[in-house]
Every structure is written in structure tokens, then in C-alpha cells.
Design an enzyme around this catalytic site. Sequence first.
Site, mmCIF file in Angstrom:
data_model
loop_
_atom_site.group_PDB
_atom_site.id
_atom_site.type_symbol
_atom_site.label_atom_id
_atom_site.label_comp_id
_atom_site.label_asym_id
_atom_site.label_seq_id
_atom_site.Cartn_x
_atom_site.Cartn_y
_atom_site.Cartn_z
ATOM 1 C CB ALA A 12 -0.928 -0.019 1.205
ATOM 2 N N GLY A 15 3.776 1.241 2.553
ATOM 3 C CA GLY A 15 4.775 0.224 2.235
ATOM 4 C C GLY A 15 5.633 0.617 1.043
ATOM 5 N NE ARG A 34 -3.926 -10.517 1.452
ATOM 6 C CZ ARG A 34 -4.610 -10.405 2.580
ATOM 7 N NH1 ARG A 34 -4.840 -11.480 3.328
ATOM 8 N NH2 ARG A 34 -5.044 -9.237 2.999
ATOM 9 C CB THR A 35 -2.972 -8.116 -4.809
ATOM 10 O OG1 THR A 35 -4.072 -8.299 -3.915
ATOM 11 C CG2 THR A 35 -3.481 -8.004 -6.234
ATOM 12 C CG ASN A 103 -0.921 2.582 13.683
ATOM 13 O OD1 ASN A 103 0.155 2.841 14.218
ATOM 14 N ND2 ASN A 103 -1.558 3.448 12.937
ATOM 15 C CB SER A 129 4.579 8.286 13.734
ATOM 16 O OG SER A 129 3.798 9.461 13.583
ATOM 17 C CE LYS A 183 2.619 5.547 14.728
ATOM 18 N NZ LYS A 183 1.219 5.280 14.406
ATOM 19 C CG HIS A 186 2.915 9.406 18.047
ATOM 20 N ND1 HIS A 186 1.985 9.274 17.025
ATOM 21 C CD2 HIS A 186 3.816 10.326 17.619
ATOM 22 C CE1 HIS A 186 2.296 10.087 16.035
ATOM 23 N NE2 HIS A 186 3.415 10.736 16.366
ATOM 24 C CG ASN A 187 -1.149 6.898 16.508
ATOM 25 O OD1 ASN A 187 -0.007 7.334 16.339
ATOM 26 N ND2 ASN A 187 -1.702 6.063 15.660
ATOM 27 C CD GLU A 190 -1.911 11.459 14.650
ATOM 28 O OE1 GLU A 190 -2.823 11.110 13.866
ATOM 29 O OE2 GLU A 190 -0.801 10.908 14.696
ATOM 30 C CE1 TYR A 191 -6.609 8.848 16.913
ATOM 31 C CE2 TYR A 191 -8.836 9.099 17.745
ATOM 32 C CZ TYR A 191 -7.928 8.438 16.955
ATOM 33 O OH TYR A 191 -8.326 7.363 16.206
ATOM 34 N NE ARG A 448 -16.389 3.425 46.338
ATOM 35 C CZ ARG A 448 -15.452 2.664 46.870
ATOM 36 N NH1 ARG A 448 -14.646 3.150 47.815
ATOM 37 N NH2 ARG A 448 -15.300 1.419 46.486
#
Length: 476
Positions: A12, A15, A34-35, A103, A129, A183, A186-187, A190-191, A448
Amino acid sequence: MEKADIGLIGLAVMGQNLALNINDHGFRLSVFNRTTSKVDAFLAGEAKGTQIIGTHSIEEFVQSLSSPRRILLMVKAGEVVDHFIELLIPHLDVGDIIMDGGNSLYTDTTRRVKAMQEQGIIYLGTGISGGEEGARHGPSIMPGGNKNGWESVKPILQSITAQVDGEPCCDWIGEDGAGHYVKMVHNGIEYGDMQLICEAYQFLREGLSLSVDEIADIFSQWNEGELNSYLIEITSHILRVKDTDGEPLVDKILDTAGQKGTGKWTAINSLELGIPLTLIGEAVFARFLSALKAERLKASSVLQGPDTQFSYTEQEKSEAINAVKEALYASKIISYTQGYMLMREAAKAYQWNLNYGAIALMWRGGCIIRSRFLGSIKTAYTNNPDLESLLLDDFFQQAIAATQSGWRKTVSRAIEAGIPVPGFAAALTFYDGYRMACVPANLLQAQRDYFGAHTFERVDQPRGQFFHHEWMDEQL
């Protein structure tokens, strides 16, 4: 035929760009997909004229690699990773190395590290990243897993990664799933960063009635100072792009946000470890809320908001813009504070030896959250490796002190105007809670104990001693 130094599976865009990056740095590379038609298309297209070797079967792929074989998986996280591991194992020898550059959830990586070790295969969970551009020209890479493989892959990974001040944005993270865990955090950050930027944008647009072009200029100016970062920079670029009719393209984009799970994983893990990751949690929830488009459209026609309308002189508008800047900067500090608190707790829980300053250096270049501010985090942990919270570091204390007035004004104005700022507000609420010597959990503990006899500790007795009170007797 000369054998390849490293193999890559998965062509992809990420990659392909990593493959070209590896080739550019003088390493002979073999690829498989794979393809298999994608292999031929890649070699005839982007990889034409390179030394990249194309293969059309797992057997051919493995045979094309020098020993010990170094294999980088760039495939979809989850079952696809396990599928390729199963395909590879029969053809590998003891000491061969598999790296997962996707990920993947850190618990899956921990499981795979242990399972592969039993078969003599070295497995590395390698967080990468930087998106498509980073993959092509230098990402941030966070490797973890079985450290026996690190020295073998280190020259390759540190060559292709981003470089800042002559230092690679790649170093060993830790055992088991530590690389993918860092990672993941990290994400999550990022959010949070993206949500905060969106809140600043919405307040400037709706609260101050600024045009998209004016806001683009503001973000460009902010990128020249302490808010300098990749996300601020691209936001200013995005806001300048026009559609075919000359109107801002951003206004034509549907306001429903997607997410691939890493932010949600971060929030879930914070609940598991008991760390108040409130800002990142709100960032995830904001994406969920955005997805309720049909319901929001219905609600917008029937639910009432405040009647408050703000008007500003030019001087007041300038001050309000600066206040939004301060809210964004202060909230960003909280986002990283919470992320580092979570990593610290994870290191304890999972027995990892994380180098927090080194992680900040790895995030300075190549990755999505790269920013000027990360150097200050590195300095904080250099000065005190056992630092419990960034808020206890002098630099960040002073930064919050200098910005909290604008932060508070922005949150209060947004609430009065009915403009949602869940990230700004969550960050501020966390800060105020964190700085309180006493919070109302004493009343909570009494409640409580009242309904469930859960017991409580007393301030006038040593910690670790628990008491129960017969509350109902007081009413007799």
C-alpha cells in the site's frame, strides 16, 4: 542473484514509500504483496530503475533475503499480521527477524513476541509515524520487542528515519509491546492535538466571526512561535485551499470524523491503569459525536443554546485571539502531561524500562506530533529522569502560569457563547484538579461507605488503616 538486506511485505502507499526510502539509503530490498500484480505495477512504476527485487510468492520472497532474514510487515493490523506470520514461519530459520510496522495493538505484539521466541524467531513491534510523506522521506520509528534483533535492524531503521540535529528519530523503546505502546500513546496525543486545533478554529470562526483566510494567517503566525508544529503548519495550509468555486475547501468537507482505533485504545488503557487521560478521552468522544450527523441536524433545530452574543473592538479581538493561542498552548501541555503519565504507569505495570526523554527526541521529527515543544520535554527528563509529571517541571509550570489567564477566558467565553470546547475544558479541569491539595473524594468515600460499607481512610490516622462508620445510627 545478490540477496537482499531486508524484505518488505505490503505495498500500500506506506509500504511503497518505505521501500523507496530504504532503497534510497543504499540497502538492497525485496518486496512481496498478497496481490502479486501490485508488485509488478510497483516495479514498473514508482520503483522503476531502483535495485528493489520483486517476488511473487512467500517462498521466493524468503529465499531472496540474506541471513539472518529481516522482514518488515506493512500490512493491516490484526488478523492479517497473524496470517502472514503463519505463512512465513515454515520458511524461516532460528534467528530470523520479523518486524511489524503497522498500528498493532500492543497486547497483540506482546503475544507475538513470546510466541515467536518459543520458535526461535525474533519479533519486533515497530511503531512508525509520519504518514505517507514521513515514510518516503524519514519517519519517526519506535521499535520494541525482542531486543536480540535490535542490533541487526538498527543500521537500517536509523538510516531511513528522520534526523534532527544529527540524531535519528529512532531508538530502542523497550521489551514486549513497548514500541507499539509508545506509538499508541503518540497517536492518542495526536488525537488531542488535532481536537484542540479544531476547537481553536471553531472559536475563532464562530466566537470572533473571523474568515477562513484570517484564521489561516493566525495559524501561520502561531507556527512561528512556541506552537510551532507539523499540525499547526498543515492547518494553515489547509485553510488556504480553495474549491473550484473559489470558496474554502474546508467548508465543503462533511463534519464527521473517522478514527482507526489507536486513540480509543489509549483512552481504554488509561481506564485500565487508572490514569486520568481526560483530554485524549474527550478528543475520542468528540469524533464519536461528530459521527452522529443526522441526530445533530435534528437537535440543531429544536435544542436551545445561550442568547449571549459577544461583540469585540479590534483591540479586544486581538486580545481574544491571543487568549485562544494561550488556551491551545496550555491545553497542549496538558495533553503531553497526561500521555507521559500514562507511559510512566504502563512502564510500572508492564515492567518496561522506558526512556522518556529519548521518546521526546524520537517525536521531534518525522512524526505527526513533531513540534518545537518536544525539546523542552527532553530537557525536563534530562534534568529529572524520575519526574512524576511535566507539570512539576519549572519550564512547564512557568508556561502554564503565563497562559492560564487566556486559557480560562477562552473556556468561559466559549461556554457562555455555546461553543463546544471539550478539549480545552477537560485540560483546564484536569489542571485545577491536579493542583488541589484536597478534592471532594472524601465525601465520595463517605457515600460509598454509607451504602456499601466500602470503608475509608482517615486524615488523622496512618495511611493503610481502614474504617467503617454506621451512618444510619446517626439518624436514630
